[in-house]
Design an enzyme around this catalytic site. Sequence first.
Site, mmCIF file in Angstrom:
data_model
loop_
_atom_site.group_PDB
_atom_site.id
_atom_site.type_symbol
_atom_site.label_atom_id
_atom_site.label_comp_id
_atom_site.label_asym_id
_atom_site.label_seq_id
_atom_site.Cartn_x
_atom_site.Cartn_y
_atom_site.Cartn_z
ATOM 1 N N THR A 7 -4.875 9.604 6.329
ATOM 2 C CA THR A 7 -5.562 8.506 5.653
ATOM 3 C C THR A 7 -5.581 7.294 6.569
ATOM 4 O O THR A 7 -4.717 7.154 7.444
ATOM 5 C CB THR A 7 -4.878 8.129 4.320
ATOM 6 O OG1 THR A 7 -5.670 7.141 3.655
ATOM 7 C CG2 THR A 7 -3.480 7.569 4.532
ATOM 8 N N LYS A 12 -2.321 2.871 0.970
ATOM 9 C CA LYS A 12 -1.602 4.149 0.920
ATOM 10 C C LYS A 12 -0.625 4.271 2.081
ATOM 11 O O LYS A 12 0.505 4.737 1.908
ATOM 12 C CB LYS A 12 -2.585 5.323 0.949
ATOM 13 C CG LYS A 12 -3.318 5.548 -0.349
ATOM 14 C CD LYS A 12 -4.176 6.789 -0.272
ATOM 15 C CE LYS A 12 -4.946 7.007 -1.563
ATOM 16 N NZ LYS A 12 -5.772 8.226 -1.519
ATOM 17 N N ASP A 70 -4.197 12.677 -2.277
ATOM 18 C CA ASP A 70 -5.417 12.417 -3.036
ATOM 19 C C ASP A 70 -4.955 11.965 -4.408
ATOM 20 O O ASP A 70 -4.129 12.631 -5.041
ATOM 21 C CB ASP A 70 -6.331 13.640 -3.131
ATOM 22 C CG ASP A 70 -7.734 13.218 -3.548
ATOM 23 O OD1 ASP A 70 -8.322 12.361 -2.854
ATOM 24 O OD2 ASP A 70 -8.238 13.710 -4.568
ATOM 25 N N GLY A 153 -6.305 -1.066 -5.544
ATOM 26 C CA GLY A 153 -7.094 -0.209 -6.426
ATOM 27 C C GLY A 153 -7.137 -0.740 -7.853
ATOM 28 O O GLY A 153 -7.469 -1.898 -8.088
ATOM 29 N N ASP A 155 -4.607 -1.132 -9.874
ATOM 30 C CA ASP A 155 -3.300 -1.650 -10.307
ATOM 31 C C ASP A 155 -3.375 -2.893 -11.198
ATOM 32 O O ASP A 155 -2.592 -3.011 -12.146
ATOM 33 C CB ASP A 155 -2.398 -1.928 -9.098
ATOM 34 C CG ASP A 155 -1.915 -0.649 -8.424
ATOM 35 O OD1 ASP A 155 -2.227 0.456 -8.933
ATOM 36 O OD2 ASP A 155 -1.229 -0.744 -7.384
ATOM 37 N N LYS A 175 7.813 -0.610 -9.475
ATOM 38 C CA LYS A 175 6.656 0.257 -9.217
ATOM 39 C C LYS A 175 7.055 1.515 -8.459
ATOM 40 O O LYS A 175 6.532 2.594 -8.726
ATOM 41 C CB LYS A 175 5.588 -0.508 -8.431
ATOM 42 C CG LYS A 175 4.846 -1.507 -9.286
ATOM 43 C CD LYS A 175 3.565 -1.970 -8.651
ATOM 44 C CE LYS A 175 3.807 -2.887 -7.501
ATOM 45 N NZ LYS A 175 2.578 -3.546 -7.042
ATOM 46 N N ARG A 181 2.663 8.301 -6.980
ATOM 47 C CA ARG A 181 2.797 8.681 -5.573
ATOM 48 C C ARG A 181 4.264 8.861 -5.192
ATOM 49 O O ARG A 181 4.621 9.788 -4.481
ATOM 50 C CB ARG A 181 2.120 7.638 -4.678
ATOM 51 C CG ARG A 181 1.906 8.122 -3.262
ATOM 52 C CD ARG A 181 0.983 7.212 -2.459
ATOM 53 N NE ARG A 181 -0.392 7.306 -2.942
ATOM 54 C CZ ARG A 181 -1.036 6.338 -3.589
ATOM 55 N NH1 ARG A 181 -0.457 5.177 -3.818
ATOM 56 N NH2 ARG A 181 -2.265 6.518 -3.993
#
Length: 195
Positions: A7, A12, A70, A153, A155, A175, A181
């Site tokens: 990525t 990420k 993903d 994103g 969040d 978090k 993740r």
Amino acid sequence: MKLVLATSNKGKVREIKALCNEHEVIPYSELIDEFEIIEDGETFKENALIKARAVFEALNDDSVIVVADDSGISVDVLEGEPGIYSARYAGVDASDKDNLYKLIDSIKEKGLKSSPAYYTAAIAIVSNDFEYCVHGWMYGNAHTVVSGNGGFGYDPIFIPLGYDLTLGVLDDEIKKKLSHRSKALSLAKIILETL
């Protein structure tokens, strides 16, 4: 152990580096030029494996281990949308903000201010000898009011179950414990430790 991330998404990369700080973690773009990977799978798992395999092949180095993620958000009132299309919900070149506001508008179009929703993360691990994929989930509600500018994103509109603040506001340590993740990566780390 050196892990190459399939990525170039800065959010990420930052999150995976923080969660796998006992390993050397580098985005593939530091080793080779970025290239387009066609994510045409029908599930998070399929797309994670597509990305990991593509980067592994492009690196042309049998000694590397490639990790791909993903992930996305699925909203109940939208029958699971945006799901695997989370990163391109508002279009192929859409920004995080474009996607966020399209999701807000989609929920509002249903006459609601919020809906149950969940995040899914599929983490694929590909090397010369094996392929694995693990999953993690985080449940909560997607709201139509943006709150906080932490994370990335979706969040700022997602409130995890048991909390009354969005991921855009919640502390990073909280978090980490809740994150889809981090749950998937904790399983991936078990696989990596047994190799």
